[in-house]
Scaffold this motif. Structure first.
Motif, PDB file in Angstrom:
ATOM      1  N   PRO A 223     -24.176 -16.432  33.724  1.00 58.60           N
ATOM      2  CA  PRO A 223     -23.863 -16.212  35.149  1.00 58.60           C
ATOM      3  C   PRO A 223     -24.823 -16.971  36.047  1.00 58.60           C
ATOM      4  CG  PRO A 223     -23.796 -14.139  33.935  1.00 58.60           C
ATOM      5  CD  PRO A 223     -24.339 -15.173  33.002  1.00 58.60           C
ATOM      6  N   ARG A 224     -24.345 -17.439  37.146  1.00 64.28           N
ATOM      7  CA  ARG A 224     -25.118 -18.251  38.072  1.00 64.28           C
ATOM      8  C   ARG A 224     -26.154 -17.383  38.768  1.00 64.28           C
ATOM      9  NH1 ARG A 224     -21.315 -19.433  40.782  1.00 64.28           N
ATOM     10  NH2 ARG A 224     -20.595 -21.346  39.761  1.00 64.28           N
ATOM     11  N   THR A 225     -27.265 -17.952  39.043  1.00 62.62           N
ATOM     12  CA  THR A 225     -28.338 -17.283  39.782  1.00 62.62           C
ATOM     13  C   THR A 225     -28.634 -18.048  41.059  1.00 62.62           C
ATOM     14  OG1 THR A 225     -30.026 -18.504  38.547  1.00 62.62           O
ATOM     15  CG2 THR A 225     -29.367 -16.352  37.667  1.00 62.62           C
TER      16      THR A 225
ATOM     17  N   ASP B 133     -28.544 -12.072  43.892  1.00 59.75           N
ATOM     18  CA  ASP B 133     -27.850 -12.668  42.743  1.00 59.75           C
ATOM     19  C   ASP B 133     -26.406 -12.176  42.642  1.00 59.75           C
ATOM     20  OD1 ASP B 133     -30.031 -14.117  42.037  1.00 59.75           O
ATOM     21  OD2 ASP B 133     -30.770 -12.660  40.557  1.00 59.75           O
ATOM     22  N   SER B 134     -26.150 -10.961  43.149  1.00 61.96           N
ATOM     23  CA  SER B 134     -24.779 -10.435  43.061  1.00 61.96           C
ATOM     24  C   SER B 134     -23.803 -11.202  43.949  1.00 61.96           C
ATOM     25  CB  SER B 134     -24.768  -8.953  43.451  1.00 61.96           C
ATOM     26  OG  SER B 134     -25.267  -8.787  44.779  1.00 61.96           O
TER      27      SER B 134
ATOM     28  N   GLN C  99     -22.493 -13.926  41.794  1.00 71.18           N
ATOM     29  CA  GLN C  99     -21.908 -13.426  40.561  1.00 71.18           C
ATOM     30  C   GLN C  99     -20.678 -12.563  40.801  1.00 71.18           C
ATOM     31  OE1 GLN C  99     -25.002 -11.380  38.451  1.00 71.18           O
ATOM     32  NE2 GLN C  99     -26.296 -13.205  38.219  1.00 71.18           N
TER      33      GLN C  99
ATOM     34  N   CYS D  54     -18.870 -14.389  35.473  1.00 77.47           N
ATOM     35  CA  CYS D  54     -19.647 -13.601  36.416  1.00 77.47           C
ATOM     36  C   CYS D  54     -20.216 -12.343  35.783  1.00 77.47           C
ATOM     37  CB  CYS D  54     -18.786 -13.230  37.622  1.00 77.47           C
ATOM     38  SG  CYS D  54     -18.273 -14.646  38.602  1.00 77.47           S
TER      39      CYS D  54
ATOM     40  N   THR E  63     -22.825 -10.563  32.832  1.00 79.14           N
ATOM     41  CA  THR E  63     -24.026 -10.820  32.053  1.00 79.14           C
ATOM     42  C   THR E  63     -23.712 -10.709  30.565  1.00 79.14           C
ATOM     43  OG1 THR E  63     -25.356  -9.915  33.835  1.00 79.14           O
ATOM     44  CG2 THR E  63     -26.412 -10.110  31.678  1.00 79.14           C
TER      45      THR E  63
END
Length: 275
Positions: A27-29, A47-48, A51, A67, A69
């Motif tokens: 997932p992208r940060t 971060d949400s 995501q 999206c 983890t």
């Protein structure tokens, strides 16, 4: 010069799936989001925000990221079954056969016909009396009577083949040669010929004449009575005659009839028109 010692060749090591396939995209940060990209967030960012699958945008030229983890690289996906039966060697070496079980004692159904017959002979007619009689005398069906309701296994011939019958092959030659069209045309011609023959047979039958058909073909003559005239006007000659003789009268009328197409007026006595 001494020759190099010839030892056993080393076999190539097999690579695992994790070495062959690229690692899954995590997932992208916020640290990976570059300024000016599609997923850049202004203000207080978490971060949400990057995501969330509803607001996350796909990167140009890259597959869409998950999206969620994911666990680590050493996490085995799927269900692991612990083999406690010995596996294939145990099944081949020790074949366990199913032992037949003795049939369990089955409770026979109640015989309502016999109970109703007995209640009627005893003089009971109401539903409450019938229920009390059934509680007092619980009659069950016999096994012999029950056996006739059991469905016997169907009698199957020994050479029967199970499964669905194969569909016959498609006649491609008939399709390419328009055979079905020719057969249909022949059937239509035969139907048309049969209809014509039936019409001819109907026409050849004798038509019985009735009074109505006879009156339509030939009506009886009707005697026409002359108009009634007053007696003193019956034999009166013309008082005025502008033609010198009968021939002049006929000639004048012949000329009048010949000029009707080129003269105006309801009686064709007006001016001449161009023909």
């Amino acid at each position: 010069m001494a020759a190099a010692p010839s030892g056993p060749k080393e076999l190539p090591r097999r690579r695992s799936a994790s070495q062959i396939c690229p690692p899954p995209r995590r997932p992208r940060t916020l640290a990976e989001v570059q300024p000016g990209s599609e997923n850049e967030r202004l203000g207080v960012a978490r971060d949400s925000l990057v995501q969330n699958p509803l607001i996350a945008k796909a990167e140009l030229g890259k597959p869409r990221r998950s999206c969620y983890t994911l666990p680590g690289y050493d996490f085995p996906y799927g269900l692991y079954l612990h083999g406690a039966d010995g596996g294939v060697p145990e099944a081949i070496g020790h074949w366990h056969s199913m032992k037949p079980r003795p049939p369990s004692q089955r409770e026979m159904p109640r015989n309502y016909i016999a109970m109703n017959r007995g209640a009627l002979k005893a003089g009971y007619v109401t539903a409450r009396e019938y229920n009390l009689y059934r509680q007092l005398k619980d009659i069950r069906c016999n096994e012999d009577n029950e056996s006739r309701f059991k469905r016997a296994p169907p009698k199957i011939p020994p050479d029967m083949t199970y499964g669905i019958l194969a569909r016959p092959s498609t006649p491609f030659f008939d399709l390419l040669q328009h055979r079905y069209k020719e057969v249909w045309m022949e059937q239509q011609r035969a139907v048309a010929m049969a209809q014509q023959v039936g019409k001819k047979k109907l026409q050849k039958r004798k038509v019985y004449e009735t009074r109505t058909t006879l009156l339509r073909k030939q009506q009886p003559p009707v005697k026409l009575d002359s108009l009634w005239h007053m007696p003193h006007f019956q034999k009166v000659g013309p008082h005025l005659s502008t033609f010198p003789d009968r021939d002049a009268h006929k000639k004048a009328f012949s000329v009048y009839h010949s000029e009707i197409p080129v003269r105006c007026g309801p009686l064709a006595q007006g001016i001449y028109t161009a023909a």
